[in-house]
Design an enzyme around this catalytic site. Structure first.
Site, PDB file in Angstrom:
ATOM      1  CG  HIS A 367      -1.534  -1.314   1.442  1.00 40.12           C
ATOM      2  ND1 HIS A 367      -2.285  -1.585   2.573  1.00 40.12           N
ATOM      3  CD2 HIS A 367      -1.584  -2.469   0.391  1.00 40.12           C
ATOM      4  CE1 HIS A 367      -2.586  -3.068   2.415  1.00 40.12           C
ATOM      5  NE2 HIS A 367      -2.328  -3.302   1.284  1.00 40.12           N
ATOM      6  NE  ARG A 474      -5.173   0.128  -9.245  1.00 39.93           N
ATOM      7  CZ  ARG A 474      -4.098   0.454 -10.334  1.00 39.93           C
ATOM      8  NH1 ARG A 474      -3.647   1.520 -10.254  1.00 39.93           N
ATOM      9  NH2 ARG A 474      -3.426  -0.606 -11.123  1.00 39.93           N
ATOM     10  CD  GLU A 609      -8.819  -7.148 -13.103  1.00 38.51           C
ATOM     11  OE1 GLU A 609      -7.692  -6.702 -12.993  1.00 38.51           O
ATOM     12  OE2 GLU A 609      -9.510  -7.099 -12.249  1.00 38.51           O
ATOM     13  CG  ASN A 632      -0.935  -4.419 -13.783  1.00 37.63           C
ATOM     14  OD1 ASN A 632      -0.307  -4.270 -14.731  1.00 37.63           O
ATOM     15  ND2 ASN A 632      -1.438  -3.526 -12.735  1.00 37.63           N
ATOM     16  CG  ASP A 633      -4.933  -8.794 -11.469  1.00 35.39           C
ATOM     17  OD1 ASP A 633      -4.110  -9.489 -10.823  1.00 35.39           O
ATOM     18  OD2 ASP A 633      -5.605  -7.967 -10.777  1.00 35.39           O
ATOM     19  NE  ARG A 643      -0.491  -7.057  -9.726  1.00 31.56           N
ATOM     20  CZ  ARG A 643      -1.749  -6.497  -9.753  1.00 31.56           C
ATOM     21  NH1 ARG A 643      -2.878  -6.944 -10.361  1.00 31.56           N
ATOM     22  NH2 ARG A 643      -1.587  -5.344  -9.582  1.00 31.56           N
ATOM     23  CB  CYS A 680      -6.872   0.413 -16.985  1.00 32.06           C
ATOM     24  SG  CYS A 680      -7.684  -0.916 -16.029  1.00 32.06           S
TER      25      CYS A 680
HETATM   26  C1  PEP Z   1      -4.705  -4.766 -13.316  1.00 34.64           C
HETATM   27  O1  PEP Z   1      -4.630  -5.726 -12.881  1.00 34.64           O
HETATM   28  O2  PEP Z   1      -4.170  -4.617 -14.383  1.00 34.64           O
HETATM   29  C2  PEP Z   1      -5.369  -3.638 -12.876  1.00 34.64           C
HETATM   30  C3  PEP Z   1      -5.430  -2.270 -13.531  1.00 34.64           C
HETATM   31  O3  PEP Z   1      -5.650  -3.792 -11.410  1.00 34.64           O
HETATM   32  P1  PEP Z   1      -5.028  -3.595 -10.201  1.00 34.64           P
HETATM   33  O4  PEP Z   1      -3.616  -3.474 -10.788  1.00 34.64           O
HETATM   34  O5  PEP Z   1      -5.354  -2.615  -9.428  1.00 34.64           O
HETATM   35  O6  PEP Z   1      -5.181  -5.098 -10.002  1.00 34.64           O
HETATM   36 MG    MG Z   2      -6.291  -6.137 -11.563  1.00 37.59          MG
END
Ligand code: PEP
Ligand code: MG
Length: 752
Positions: A367, A474, A609, A632-633, A643, A680
């Site tokens: 965080h 977020r 995701e 990312n996910d 990750r 995103c």
């Molecule tokens: C992602 O997973 O790419 C995403 C934008 O969400 P977070 O990074 O908050 O999991």
């Molecule tokens: Mg995510």
């Protein structure tokens, strides 16, 4: 202790007098060794100082050949002195020459002395030198004598740490405490910070407070402070702010246990009785404990060290009356150094004065690093023990791009970084000029560059960067930085501020994405074997609809009369989206019934995701108003590579063939179904990642605020046709050639 000269108390009093005298550092050291030798009825007392090159140099002696001073050196680990320095623990032996580590230095004339007592000169657990007494007779020094010498070594530690000895050191062979340190950690937030060290949890003992004027008074102060600490912990544990179970409570319980530990309190009391002030006694005991625990191989013990440190710091704060929290006087170019830090604590500092953050314990998805990125300060983590190695006021450099940290850097390194900072500032100024210009390719295709955010501190960036809107808000960040569950009113107030500050620009709110690595301190932590695959995001939202419902209500009220865009995280099946939509509709009906003005338009989207959804794309696009790809996910789940785990997170190419095909499949379907799609995740913030996505057909990206300038500069200098042909190479698996073409295309942004 043989009390011929009055024991350690008298010695400490005399030392204080010597320290206050206006004489050279060498004179002080010479007098100190004479005093110690006399007080301990030792024939020899010597001080060795650890140098920047790792050698231990004899700085002063009473009893050995004076010619050897500044001549005799030992490597760390060499001889008995080296052994003490390496182990960070006292060595007490009656026959030094019989010890296997004994190393004979003829110039000192020490062969006639048999018994040997060496103690490390410690500061915050780091060895700065070694203090030795020797006698001709074969004898073992008593436990009290060992203690007394350790206490005395503390005075020397302060003297070395003050930098006083540099005046009598040869260049290149200065005491190690002032040496430049170069370390490499994990980069967490981009940027380069040059500045002055500020310790988040300052060590509060000052030299002038080291030696007690009145021992009885100091003993009472210590007892009272310990009592106060215990009461404070009891109050915290019985208060409402600590969840009945969970990590916070566990830590406090551990604190309470330590605070009642008789050994800990006894050792501090003994140190006071030897003549230290209460603060110095706390520091002294903590320094010994640190030295011992730092060398422990058991990770459990090493982790407990931080608890003990925290507890000692609390006690010091009670004693000195200094409150916890940001230092009162922050330099204008502060680099914060912390062992660990709560995200809210970072927000307490004046952002305009922060240039960087170095933090021992934090991961890329923790965080505090999310907040550091949000407020845009260069951050590096995971450098062991850095908070102990840095002194307040030290010059520091943090490179949030490479993870390099320089403590007390030499001039050429400073100059080099100052040049880099200037270059970055120049680029930033150029990006600023592009702020009000559109992100359009040379051949006329517009790309919508939106930004990601989640905190109030992010809002000014919409204006500053000229972002087309907020493509990912977020909402969980508000929950993560708050010590308690944010009330509905607080949520609504934040969402309203976000919409107000974005004005006409669109904002996409993502409903709570908690669970996995995003843990809320006030919610009971569920132990899960695979939290990333566990009870998180929309799964949690659907199973515990109370929280989701009140969030939806807060969003709807904040957006009354305006457009509300909302999306759900981690949707794995279309039916989950349907269920979530039903909850939203029920809440809107409820609000309408009670006479609230509803949002003028509602747009509901899903985050893509989870790979399973790739096989329901037709159904998905038919249901939603828009899709946003959480790369990312999606990448983590496609490759089954965590990750947050640095061993595997970089193992696979985010633009490998399978991923590129997935991105193509999604955008083709979005075009076919005529529904908006945005990317995103971090991939879109990367120049090459963004190019590939644009080449595939994406026209909307949501990126970190810092990426908007570079991306816009690149897009404006790029021809879409060139990117499309490079993507065609990539899709044909002509990897190497395509890669080089992308690197060339991306490099135009740097050349701007
Ligand atoms: C992602 O997973 O790419 C995403 C934008 O969400 P977070 O990074 O908050 O999991
Ligand atoms: Mg995510």
């Amino acid at each position: 202790m043989r009390g011929a000269y009055g024991g350690p108390r008298v010695l400490l009093r005399r030392l204080r007098e010597v320290m206050a005298e206006p004489v050279t550092a060498q004179d002080k050291l010479d007098r100190i060794v004479v005093l110690i030798a006399a007080n301990m009825v030792a024939e020899v007392c010597s001080t060795y100082v650890l140098r920047v090159d790792g050698e231990l140099e004899l700085y002063a002696t009473e009893g050995l050949n004076p010619e050897a001073v500044h001549q005799t050196t030992m490597a760390r680990g060499e001889g008995l002195v080296g052994l003490v320095a390496g182990a960070g623990e006292p060595l007490n032996i009656s026959d030094a020459q019989a010890h296997p580590a004994y190393s004979y230095k003829p110039e000192t004339g020490e062969e006639i002395f048999h018994s040997f007592l060496g103690v490390p000169i410690l500061r915050a657990g780091n060895t700065l030198g070694v203090l030795v007494v020797q006698n001709k007779a074969h004898r073992t020094y008593s436990e009290e004598e060992v203690e007394a010498l350790q206490t005395t070594a503390m005075v020397l530690a302060e003297m070395i740490a003050s930098g006083e000895l540099s005046a009598i050191a040869r260049p290149g062979a200065e005491p190690a405490v002032r040496r430049p340190i170069q370390a490499k950690g994990v980069p967490l937030a981009e940027g380069i910070g040059l500045g002055i060290a500020v310790l988040h949890e300052p060590r509060t003992v000052a030299v002038e407070n080291l030696i007690a004027q009145d021992v009885t008074k100091e003993a009472t102060r210590l007892d009272e402070a310990v009592e106060k600490l215990r009461v404070l912990l009891d109050e915290m544990l019985s208060g409402d702010n600590v969840a009945p179970q969970g990590e916070h409570r566990d830590v406090l319980e551990a604190f309470r246990m330590f605070a009642h530990d008789r050994g800990w309190v006894r050792r501090m009391r003994e140190a006071v009785l030897q003549g230290l002030t209460a603060e110095a006694a706390v520091e002294r005991v903590q320094s010994d404990t640190r030295a011992r625990m730092l060398r422990a191989t058991d990770t459990y013990i090493r982790e407990r060290l931080h608890d003990l440190d925290d507890l000692a710091n609390r006690l010091l704060r009670i004693l000195t009356g200094r409150d916890h929290g940001p230092a009162e006087e922050m330099p204008n170019n502060a680099i914060l150094v912390a062992r660990s830090m709560a995200p809210a604590a970072l927000l307490d500092y004046d952002r305009t004065k922060l240039r960087g953050l170095i933090i021992e314990e934090a991961g890329p998805t923790s965080h505090v690093s999310i907040v550091a990125r949000a407020i845009g300060i260069a951050t590096v983590a995971q450098i062991t023990n850095i908070a102990s190695m840095v002194e307040p006021g030290d010059a520091l450099i943090v490179d949030g791009g490479t993870g390099d940290v320089h403590v007390r850097p030499p001039e050429d390194v400073q100059k080099n970084y100052a040049d880099k900072v200037r270059l970055r500032a120049r680029r930033q100024a150029q990006y600023q000029k592009l702020r009000d210009l559109p992100a359009v390719t040379k051949d006329g295709t517009a790309i919508s560059l939106m930004m990601n955010g989640g905190l109030l501190v992010d809002l000014p960036y919409v204006e500053e960067t000229g972002a087309a809107g907020i493509g990912l808000f977020r909402t969980e960040l508000q929950f993560m930085v708050s010590p308690t569950l944010p009330r509905a009113g607080e949520q609504e107030a934040l969402y309203r501020s976000v919409l107000d500050s974005a004005g006409e620009k669109p904002v996409i709110f993502r409903t709570l994405d908690i669970g996995g690595d995003k843990v809320l301190p006030y919610l009971r932590k569920i132990e899960e074997e695979n939290p990333a695959l566990g009870w998180r995001a929309i799964r949690f939202g659907l199973d515990r609809p109370g929280i989701l419902r009140s969030q939806v209500r807060a969003l709807a009220r904040a957006a009354s009369g305006r457009t509300l865009r909302m999306m759900f995280p981690m949707v794995a099946t279309c039916s989950e989206f349907d269920e979530a939509r039903e909850i939203v509709e029920r809440e809107l009906t409820h609000l309408r019934k009670w006479g609230h003005e509803l949002p003028q338009t509602l747009m509901l989207g899903a985050m893509l995701e989870v790979p399973a959804l790739l096989f329901e794309l037709d159904e998905l696009f038919d249901r939603v108003d828009f899709v946003s790809i959480g790369s990312n996910d999606l990448i983590q789940f496609m490759y089954a590579a965590d990750r947050g785990n640095s061993r595997v997170s970089d193992r696979f190419d985010p633009l490998g063939p399978s991923m590129v095909r997935v991105f193509k499949k999604i955008v083709d379907k979005a075009i076919e179904k005529d529904k908006p799609v945005t990317v995103c995740g971090e991939l879109a913030s990367n120049l090459i990642g963004a190019l590939v996505l644009i080449g595939l057909g994406y026209r909307s990206l949501s990126v970190s605020p810092a990426a908007i300038g570079p991306l816009k500069a690149m897009i404006r200098k790029t021809k879409l046709a060139d990117v499309q042909s490079a993507v065609a190479d990539l899709l044909r698996n002509d990897d190497d050639q395509a890669r080089q073409r992308f690197i060339d295309l991306a490099s135009v942004a740097d050349a701007s």
